[in-house]
Scaffold this active site. Structure first.
Site, PDB file in Angstrom:
ATOM      1  N   SER A  12       0.841  -1.192   0.000  1.00  0.00           N
ATOM      2  CA  SER A  12       0.000   0.000   0.000  1.00  0.00           C
ATOM      3  C   SER A  12       0.879   1.246   0.000  1.00  0.00           C
ATOM      4  O   SER A  12       1.690   1.440   0.913  1.00  0.00           O
ATOM      5  CB  SER A  12      -0.900   0.018   1.236  1.00  0.00           C
ATOM      6  OG  SER A  12      -1.498   1.290   1.390  1.00  0.00           O
ATOM      7  N   HIS A  37      -1.210  -1.244  -4.319  1.00  0.00           N
ATOM      8  CA  HIS A  37      -2.498  -0.914  -3.701  1.00  0.00           C
ATOM      9  C   HIS A  37      -2.560   0.579  -3.394  1.00  0.00           C
ATOM     10  O   HIS A  37      -1.654   1.136  -2.755  1.00  0.00           O
ATOM     11  CB  HIS A  37      -2.667  -1.722  -2.418  1.00  0.00           C
ATOM     12  CG  HIS A  37      -4.025  -1.642  -1.807  1.00  0.00           C
ATOM     13  ND1 HIS A  37      -5.085  -2.409  -2.236  1.00  0.00           N
ATOM     14  CD2 HIS A  37      -4.500  -0.879  -0.790  1.00  0.00           C
ATOM     15  CE1 HIS A  37      -6.153  -2.141  -1.503  1.00  0.00           C
ATOM     16  NE2 HIS A  37      -5.829  -1.200  -0.623  1.00  0.00           N
ATOM     17  N   ASP A  39      -4.874   3.428  -1.616  1.00  0.00           N
ATOM     18  CA  ASP A  39      -5.979   3.676  -0.687  1.00  0.00           C
ATOM     19  C   ASP A  39      -6.522   5.082  -0.879  1.00  0.00           C
ATOM     20  O   ASP A  39      -5.865   6.064  -0.530  1.00  0.00           O
ATOM     21  CB  ASP A  39      -5.499   3.503   0.754  1.00  0.00           C
ATOM     22  CG  ASP A  39      -5.273   2.046   1.121  1.00  0.00           C
ATOM     23  OD1 ASP A  39      -6.203   1.246   0.940  1.00  0.00           O
ATOM     24  OD2 ASP A  39      -4.168   1.711   1.577  1.00  0.00           O
ATOM     25  N   MET A  41      -9.151   7.868   0.175  1.00  0.00           N
ATOM     26  CA  MET A  41      -9.980   8.218   1.334  1.00  0.00           C
ATOM     27  C   MET A  41     -10.474   9.645   1.190  1.00  0.00           C
ATOM     28  O   MET A  41      -9.754  10.514   0.696  1.00  0.00           O
ATOM     29  CB  MET A  41      -9.171   8.079   2.627  1.00  0.00           C
ATOM     30  CG  MET A  41      -8.488   6.727   2.790  1.00  0.00           C
ATOM     31  SD  MET A  41      -7.570   6.648   4.344  1.00  0.00           S
ATOM     32  CE  MET A  41      -6.666   5.117   4.115  1.00  0.00           C
ATOM     33  N   HIS A  70      -8.532   1.155  -4.033  1.00  0.00           N
ATOM     34  CA  HIS A  70      -9.521   0.893  -2.990  1.00  0.00           C
ATOM     35  C   HIS A  70     -10.219   2.207  -2.645  1.00  0.00           C
ATOM     36  O   HIS A  70      -9.627   3.104  -2.036  1.00  0.00           O
ATOM     37  CB  HIS A  70      -8.799   0.319  -1.769  1.00  0.00           C
ATOM     38  CG  HIS A  70      -9.694   0.000  -0.624  1.00  0.00           C
ATOM     39  ND1 HIS A  70      -9.193  -0.415   0.598  1.00  0.00           N
ATOM     40  CD2 HIS A  70     -11.040   0.026  -0.486  1.00  0.00           C
ATOM     41  CE1 HIS A  70     -10.198  -0.624   1.421  1.00  0.00           C
ATOM     42  NE2 HIS A  70     -11.331  -0.355   0.797  1.00  0.00           N
ATOM     43  N   MET A  72     -12.384   4.223  -0.567  1.00  0.00           N
ATOM     44  CA  MET A  72     -13.016   4.404   0.740  1.00  0.00           C
ATOM     45  C   MET A  72     -13.686   5.767   0.738  1.00  0.00           C
ATOM     46  O   MET A  72     -13.303   6.687   1.480  1.00  0.00           O
ATOM     47  CB  MET A  72     -11.980   4.275   1.855  1.00  0.00           C
ATOM     48  CG  MET A  72     -11.508   2.851   2.060  1.00  0.00           C
ATOM     49  SD  MET A  72     -10.116   2.715   3.212  1.00  0.00           S
ATOM     50  CE  MET A  72      -8.754   2.853   2.051  1.00  0.00           C
ATOM     51  N   MET A 141     -11.578  -6.215   5.212  1.00  0.00           N
ATOM     52  CA  MET A 141     -10.822  -5.284   6.042  1.00  0.00           C
ATOM     53  C   MET A 141     -10.534  -5.931   7.396  1.00  0.00           C
ATOM     54  O   MET A 141     -11.453  -6.330   8.106  1.00  0.00           O
ATOM     55  CB  MET A 141     -11.615  -3.989   6.253  1.00  0.00           C
ATOM     56  CG  MET A 141     -11.877  -3.188   4.986  1.00  0.00           C
ATOM     57  SD  MET A 141     -10.353  -2.669   4.148  1.00  0.00           S
ATOM     58  CE  MET A 141      -9.592  -1.649   5.420  1.00  0.00           C
ATOM     59  N   GLY A 146      -9.328   3.655   7.231  1.00  0.00           N
ATOM     60  CA  GLY A 146      -9.073   5.074   7.467  1.00  0.00           C
ATOM     61  C   GLY A 146      -7.633   5.424   7.748  1.00  0.00           C
ATOM     62  O   GLY A 146      -7.183   6.511   7.398  1.00  0.00           O
ATOM     63  N   PHE A 147      -6.894   4.516   8.364  1.00  0.00           N
ATOM     64  CA  PHE A 147      -5.504   4.805   8.699  1.00  0.00           C
ATOM     65  C   PHE A 147      -4.653   3.556   8.548  1.00  0.00           C
ATOM     66  O   PHE A 147      -5.132   2.436   8.775  1.00  0.00           O
ATOM     67  CB  PHE A 147      -5.369   5.319  10.140  1.00  0.00           C
ATOM     68  CG  PHE A 147      -5.978   6.670  10.369  1.00  0.00           C
ATOM     69  CD1 PHE A 147      -5.270   7.819  10.056  1.00  0.00           C
ATOM     70  CD2 PHE A 147      -7.255   6.794  10.872  1.00  0.00           C
ATOM     71  CE1 PHE A 147      -5.834   9.074  10.256  1.00  0.00           C
ATOM     72  CE2 PHE A 147      -7.836   8.042  11.074  1.00  0.00           C
ATOM     73  CZ  PHE A 147      -7.116   9.188  10.767  1.00  0.00           C
ATOM     74  N   GLY A 148      -3.391   3.747   8.189  1.00  0.00           N
ATOM     75  CA  GLY A 148      -2.447   2.644   8.165  1.00  0.00           C
ATOM     76  C   GLY A 148      -1.903   2.368   9.555  1.00  0.00           C
ATOM     77  O   GLY A 148      -2.049   3.174  10.477  1.00  0.00           O
ATOM     78  N   GLY A 149      -1.269   1.212   9.719  1.00  0.00           N
ATOM     79  CA  GLY A 149      -0.583   0.891  10.959  1.00  0.00           C
ATOM     80  C   GLY A 149      -1.462   0.454  12.109  1.00  0.00           C
ATOM     81  O   GLY A 149      -1.014   0.433  13.263  1.00  0.00           O
ATOM     82  N   ASP A 177      -6.866  -6.556   3.854  1.00  0.00           N
ATOM     83  CA  ASP A 177      -6.277  -5.225   3.971  1.00  0.00           C
ATOM     84  C   ASP A 177      -6.297  -4.800   5.432  1.00  0.00           C
ATOM     85  O   ASP A 177      -7.360  -4.622   6.017  1.00  0.00           O
ATOM     86  CB  ASP A 177      -7.073  -4.244   3.115  1.00  0.00           C
ATOM     87  CG  ASP A 177      -6.439  -2.861   3.050  1.00  0.00           C
ATOM     88  OD1 ASP A 177      -5.439  -2.622   3.741  1.00  0.00           O
ATOM     89  OD2 ASP A 177      -6.971  -2.016   2.296  1.00  0.00           O
ATOM     90  N   GLY A 178      -5.090  -4.661   6.016  1.00  0.00           N
ATOM     91  CA  GLY A 178      -4.988  -4.138   7.372  1.00  0.00           C
ATOM     92  C   GLY A 178      -4.247  -5.053   8.321  1.00  0.00           C
ATOM     93  O   GLY A 178      -4.643  -6.200   8.508  1.00  0.00           O
ATOM     94  N   GLY A 179      -3.156  -4.567   8.878  1.00  0.00           N
ATOM     95  CA  GLY A 179      -2.433  -5.324   9.893  1.00  0.00           C
ATOM     96  C   GLY A 179      -1.746  -6.576   9.378  1.00  0.00           C
ATOM     97  O   GLY A 179      -1.465  -7.490  10.158  1.00  0.00           O
ATOM     98  N   GLY A 199       1.210  -2.414   4.189  1.00  0.00           N
ATOM     99  CA  GLY A 199       1.778  -1.079   4.088  1.00  0.00           C
ATOM    100  C   GLY A 199       3.091  -0.972   4.839  1.00  0.00           C
ATOM    101  O   GLY A 199       4.165  -1.176   4.295  1.00  0.00           O
ATOM    102  N   SER A 200       2.991  -0.671   6.136  1.00  0.00           N
ATOM    103  CA  SER A 200       4.206  -0.500   6.933  1.00  0.00           C
ATOM    104  C   SER A 200       5.028  -1.775   6.987  1.00  0.00           C
ATOM    105  O   SER A 200       6.262  -1.725   7.074  1.00  0.00           O
ATOM    106  CB  SER A 200       3.838  -0.044   8.356  1.00  0.00           C
ATOM    107  OG  SER A 200       2.890  -0.928   8.944  1.00  0.00           O
TER     108      SER A 200
END
Length: 229
Positions: A12, A37, A39, A41, A70, A72, A141, A146-149, A177-179, A199-200
């Site tokens: 991402s 990817h 994102d 928003m 994506h 959002m 999800m 809404g936020f990365g990390g 997507d996420g974590g 992402g991170s």
């Protein structure tokens, strides 16, 4: 963009260096990314504001793999053509992003993109059931959008497992997507996911000047999944 259930890592760019998107994308692809990817928003549907169609159009020429966008945003229908024209290969919208998700998915395919459906952690997996023949991808999800990390929500492993059973032999990707990390990725792959957005977990420790950590991070996710298999 042919269909395959082989594992795909989709970094991402929300975690990339915003001043060097083109170079960051080229670096992460060279280090083994399968998709890129993006994102999007709107500060309304989710509490953050990111990338418009012009940014997507600008980075498109740097992407040689798959541009996975994506959305959002809400309302979403009015922006489908703009993101399609910007070069998206996949456009994903949330169940709650408009009053008629079936129409939204039709519009995405009508614009020449693969159609994705996103399920928030609070969205019942059954919401996807009437739409399985309308989609090319379902994005689960594993954090609130809404936020990365953010911290991975483990209950979403079961969501993926149930979704995989619902899909059957349909050519529909399951994206998470996420974590996503080397610890959580194998759980999602084992449940049935084949696209992992990170992402991170991909961009940490690296830079355009020193992209080798990107490759190390991508390989760490792949290796963790291979070990579990």
């Amino acid at each position: 963009m042919s269909f395959s259930r082989a594992l795909k890592i989709a970094p991402s760019i929300l975690s990339a260096d915003f001043a060097n998107f083109g170079s960051e994308i080229e670096a992460v692809e060279a280090q083994g990314a399968d998709w890129v990817h993006v994102d999007v928003m709107d500060g309304h549907f989710v509490p953050n504001l990111t990338f418009g169609p012009q940014l997507c159009k600008a980075i498109r020429k740097h992407i040689t793999t798959v541009m996975d966008v994506h959305l959002m945003i809400s309302p979403v229908d009015a922006y489908i053509d703009a993101y399609a024209d910007a070069g998206a290969d996949v456009l994903t919208a949330h169940v709650e992003a408009g009053p008629h998700i079936h129409r939204t998915l039709q519009a995405i395919r009508g614009a020449g993109c693969k159609a994705g459906l996103a399920l928030n952690p609070g969205t019942p997996v059954e919401a996807a059931a009437p739409l399985l023949d309308m989609v090319d991808l379902i994005c689960v999800m594993s954090v609130n959008p809404g936020f990365g990390g953010q911290k991975f929500i483990h209950s979403q492993v079961e969501t993926v497992r149930r979704l995989r059973a619902m899909i059957g032999d349909r050519p529909v990707h399951i994206e998470v997507d996420g974590g996503v990390t080397p610890e959580t990725a194998p759980l999602m792959q084992a449940a049935g996911a084949d696209v992992l957005v990170a992402g991170s977990a991909v961009f940490k420790g690296g830079s355009v000047a020193d992209p080798a950590p990107y490759g190390h991070n991508i390989r760490a996710i792949r290796t963790a999944c291979d070990v579990l298999v």
